[in-house]
Design a protein around this motif. Structure first.
Motif, PDB file in Angstrom:
ATOM      1  N   VAL A  72      93.530  28.156 115.899  1.00 24.76           N
ATOM      2  CA  VAL A  72      93.839  28.931 114.697  1.00 24.76           C
ATOM      3  C   VAL A  72      94.477  28.024 113.658  1.00 24.76           C
ATOM      4  O   VAL A  72      95.126  27.031 113.988  1.00 24.76           O
ATOM      5  N   ASN A  73      94.302  28.392 112.391  1.00 17.79           N
ATOM      6  CA  ASN A  73      94.838  27.596 111.291  1.00 17.79           C
ATOM      7  C   ASN A  73      96.241  28.064 110.902  1.00 17.79           C
ATOM      8  O   ASN A  73      96.865  28.862 111.608  1.00 17.79           O
ATOM      9  N   GLN A 110      85.417  30.761 111.579  1.00 19.60           N
ATOM     10  CA  GLN A 110      84.171  31.249 112.164  1.00 19.60           C
ATOM     11  C   GLN A 110      83.428  30.138 112.889  1.00 19.60           C
ATOM     12  O   GLN A 110      82.811  30.361 113.941  1.00 19.60           O
ATOM     13  N   ASP A 111      83.494  28.917 112.364  1.00 17.16           N
ATOM     14  CA  ASP A 111      82.790  27.820 113.015  1.00 17.16           C
ATOM     15  C   ASP A 111      83.365  27.526 114.401  1.00 17.16           C
ATOM     16  O   ASP A 111      82.644  27.119 115.317  1.00 17.16           O
ATOM     17  N   THR A 112      84.666  27.749 114.556  1.00 15.75           N
ATOM     18  CA  THR A 112      85.276  27.576 115.878  1.00 15.75           C
ATOM     19  C   THR A 112      84.777  28.649 116.839  1.00 15.75           C
ATOM     20  O   THR A 112      84.474  28.360 118.007  1.00 15.75           O
ATOM     21  N   ILE A 113      84.687  29.881 116.372  1.00 15.40           N
ATOM     22  CA  ILE A 113      84.151  30.967 117.202  1.00 15.40           C
ATOM     23  C   ILE A 113      82.741  30.619 117.666  1.00 15.40           C
ATOM     24  O   ILE A 113      82.396  30.760 118.850  1.00 15.40           O
ATOM     25  N   ASP A 114      81.928  30.130 116.740  1.00 15.34           N
ATOM     26  CA  ASP A 114      80.545  29.774 117.077  1.00 15.34           C
ATOM     27  C   ASP A 114      80.506  28.612 118.068  1.00 15.34           C
ATOM     28  O   ASP A 114      79.698  28.607 119.012  1.00 15.34           O
ATOM     29  N   LYS A 171      96.345  37.623 124.070  1.00 12.74           N
ATOM     30  CA  LYS A 171      95.276  38.535 124.476  1.00 12.74           C
ATOM     31  C   LYS A 171      94.245  38.784 123.373  1.00 12.74           C
ATOM     32  O   LYS A 171      93.043  38.688 123.628  1.00 12.74           O
ATOM     33  N   PRO A 172      94.655  39.113 122.132  1.00 17.92           N
ATOM     34  CA  PRO A 172      93.636  39.360 121.089  1.00 17.92           C
ATOM     35  C   PRO A 172      92.736  38.148 120.842  1.00 17.92           C
ATOM     36  O   PRO A 172      91.526  38.292 120.672  1.00 17.92           O
ATOM     37  N   LEU A 173      93.340  36.950 120.835  1.00 12.00           N
ATOM     38  CA  LEU A 173      92.553  35.734 120.614  1.00 12.00           C
ATOM     39  C   LEU A 173      91.583  35.507 121.768  1.00 12.00           C
ATOM     40  O   LEU A 173      90.411  35.162 121.551  1.00 12.00           O
ATOM     41  N   ALA A 174      92.060  35.694 122.982  1.00  9.96           N
ATOM     42  CA  ALA A 174      91.203  35.496 124.153  1.00  9.96           C
ATOM     43  C   ALA A 174      90.010  36.450 124.123  1.00  9.96           C
ATOM     44  O   ALA A 174      88.876  36.062 124.436  1.00  9.96           O
ATOM     45  N   GLU A 175      90.260  37.685 123.728  1.00  9.97           N
ATOM     46  CA  GLU A 175      89.172  38.666 123.640  1.00  9.97           C
ATOM     47  C   GLU A 175      88.188  38.286 122.544  1.00  9.97           C
ATOM     48  O   GLU A 175      86.970  38.402 122.722  1.00  9.97           O
ATOM     49  N   LEU A 176      88.698  37.816 121.413  1.00  9.57           N
ATOM     50  CA  LEU A 176      87.825  37.410 120.307  1.00  9.57           C
ATOM     51  C   LEU A 176      86.896  36.284 120.732  1.00  9.57           C
ATOM     52  O   LEU A 176      85.704  36.286 120.389  1.00  9.57           O
TER      53      LEU A 176
END
Length: 258
Positions: free
Chosen positions: A15-16, A23-27, A51-56
């Protein structure tokens, strides 16, 4: 080298500054999983913070509380509890200097006093809820890490406890307090042992002072372009910043994604 597992710090890595995952990190994490590589969160944060980040990101394994707890797909593979005798000494010294402590357990966290401005400022910077108040939490619950809330010019007040604790500053008003010698590398080592993966087949990404041991331990240690300067000597490679495709470029360097 073929890498089988990748460990990722959160703040400044996944995270920044705004606590947003690019989004590029998610991809890139999705592509990493598709390539058959296990992604693991490795953070100073407690499990209830991630938890929210792990789920994302679709990540279900983590090393958290700076290595004090390692969980692989719901199974705890490592836990290091701080001895109450050590905490008692810290509590007495913090009380002497009127500094607030936050006790971090596996499932919840509590401050030993209410309405401390440094607690509010530092904890809210993580974009998480503030702790409750329970000065006696440590007496009857397992504590895996603490926050000590003081300013940097006061750090030396705790030098007498350096045989019991490792102190790592993460905010102008807060230090992580770990058992002596504690680090993310300990939780990583336990997870690799559980999965029977050689250290050489692991990679790790980080940006902060609490990532030194992790990057040094991993088969390939990658520092973000926005890293603290003192982290860079511990890295095998420096990628670009979190907001400049840093995770993707690091994974490409490791040969794990295109």
């Amino acid at each position: 080298m073929t890498y089988k597992i990748a460990f990722f710090d959160i703040d400044g890595t996944l995270v920044n500054e705004e606590k947003v995952v690019p989004q590029d990190t998610i991809d890139a994490i999705r592509e990493l999983k598709a390539a058959g590589v296990e992604p693991v969160i490795a953070s100073g944060r407690a499990p209830y913070f991630i938890k929210p980040l792990a789920e994302l990101l679709g990540i279900d394994s983590f090393v958290c509380l700076n290595g004090a707890l390692a969980v692989y797909r719901g199974k705890t593979v490592y836990k290091r509890v701080i001895p109450r005798t050590s905490i008692e000494t810290l509590v007495a010294l913090a009380e002497q200097h009127q500094h607030t402590l936050v006790y971090e357990g596996e499932h919840d966290f509590f401050a030993n006093r209410a309405d401390c401005p440094l607690v509010t400022e530092s904890v809210l910077s993580l974009k998480v809820e503030l702790p409750g108040t329970d000065s006696e939490f440590w007496r009857t619950n397992e504590v895996l890490q603490l926050f000590l809330h003081c300013e940097s010019h006061e750090d030396a007040l705790y030098d007498a406890l350096l045989d019991d604790f490792t102190f790592i500053r993460w905010h102008r008003g807060a230090l992580d307090v770990l058992p002596y010698g504690g680090s993310k590398a300990q939780g990583m080592e336990a997870m690799l042992r559980e999965l029977d993966i050689p250290v050489a087949e692991s990679i790790a990404f980080g940006d902060g002072l609490n990532d030194k041991e992790m990057l040094r331990f991993a088969g390939l240690g990658i520092a973000m372009g926005n890293s603290h300067p003192e982290l860079l000597p511990f890295a095998d490679y420096v990628t670009t910043s979190v907001d400049d495709r840093g995770i993707r470029n690091g994974l490409k360097h490791a040969g794990l994604i295109a």
